[in-house]
Design a protein around this motif. Structure first.
Motif, mmCIF file in Angstrom:
data_model
loop_
_atom_site.group_PDB
_atom_site.id
_atom_site.type_symbol
_atom_site.label_atom_id
_atom_site.label_comp_id
_atom_site.label_asym_id
_atom_site.label_seq_id
_atom_site.Cartn_x
_atom_site.Cartn_y
_atom_site.Cartn_z
ATOM 1 N N ASN A 185 0.874 -1.239 0.128
ATOM 2 C CA ASN A 185 0.071 0.145 0.166
ATOM 3 C C ASN A 185 0.864 1.109 0.049
ATOM 4 N N GLN A 186 2.022 1.250 0.788
ATOM 5 C CA GLN A 186 2.779 2.370 0.900
ATOM 6 C C GLN A 186 3.430 2.725 -0.563
ATOM 7 N N TYR A 227 1.240 4.945 -2.470
ATOM 8 C CA TYR A 227 1.451 6.119 -2.318
ATOM 9 C C TYR A 227 2.716 6.753 -3.092
ATOM 10 N N SER A 241 4.107 16.998 -1.079
ATOM 11 C CA SER A 241 3.887 15.877 -0.114
ATOM 12 C C SER A 241 4.753 15.040 0.200
#
Length: 134
Positions: free
Chosen positions: A57-58, A61, A94
């Motif tokens: 999942n990371q 990102y 970000s």
């Protein structure tokens, strides 16, 4: 806009995008390889298997942040300056924010935070200077 500074800033945020795409490959594609999970400080196959869903999942990102910068650069240099720079600043900002969270939450990962955050920070500074100088 100062073209030389804009090019330099674009190179740095472009490098940041490539770093984040590489991290995506490590976390989402190559995680099962011991050399990869050891890079992230995981010490056993059992631990690697436990955190694999989180790493996967990371990794995405990181992929999305890298793609955000790339799409923003394409828009910027193809004439959609405002939209492109907005996307570059959001994605690269970000990246810098995530690096700050990493170093503040785990100072022993300062090297990883620097790898993740230095290039986008320099790129943002150069792009801001490009916009504010003639």
């Amino acid at each position: 806009m100062n073209t030389a500074l804009a090019v330099a800033g674009s190179v740095f945020v472009g490098l940041a995008a490539l770093i984040h795409l590489y991290i995506w490959v490590l976390e989402s594609i190559r995680w099962s390889q011991p050399s990869t999970w050891r890079t992230f400080g995981v010490t056993s196959q059992a631990d690697a298997d436990t955190v694999k869903p989180m790493a996967f999942n990371q990794g995405f990102y990181n992929l999305f942040l890298g793609l955000g910068v790339i799409i923003g650069l394409v828009l910027t240099w193809s004439g959609a300056l405002e939209a492109g720079l907005a996307l570059v600043f959001l994605a690269a900002g970000s990246m810098v924010g995530a690096a700050l969270v990493l170093i503040l939450s785990s100072p022993k990962l300062a090297r990883a935070a620097a790898i993740q955050g230095a290039a986008p920070a320099v790129g943002i500074i150069l792009l801001v200077l490009a916009l504010t100088t003639a």
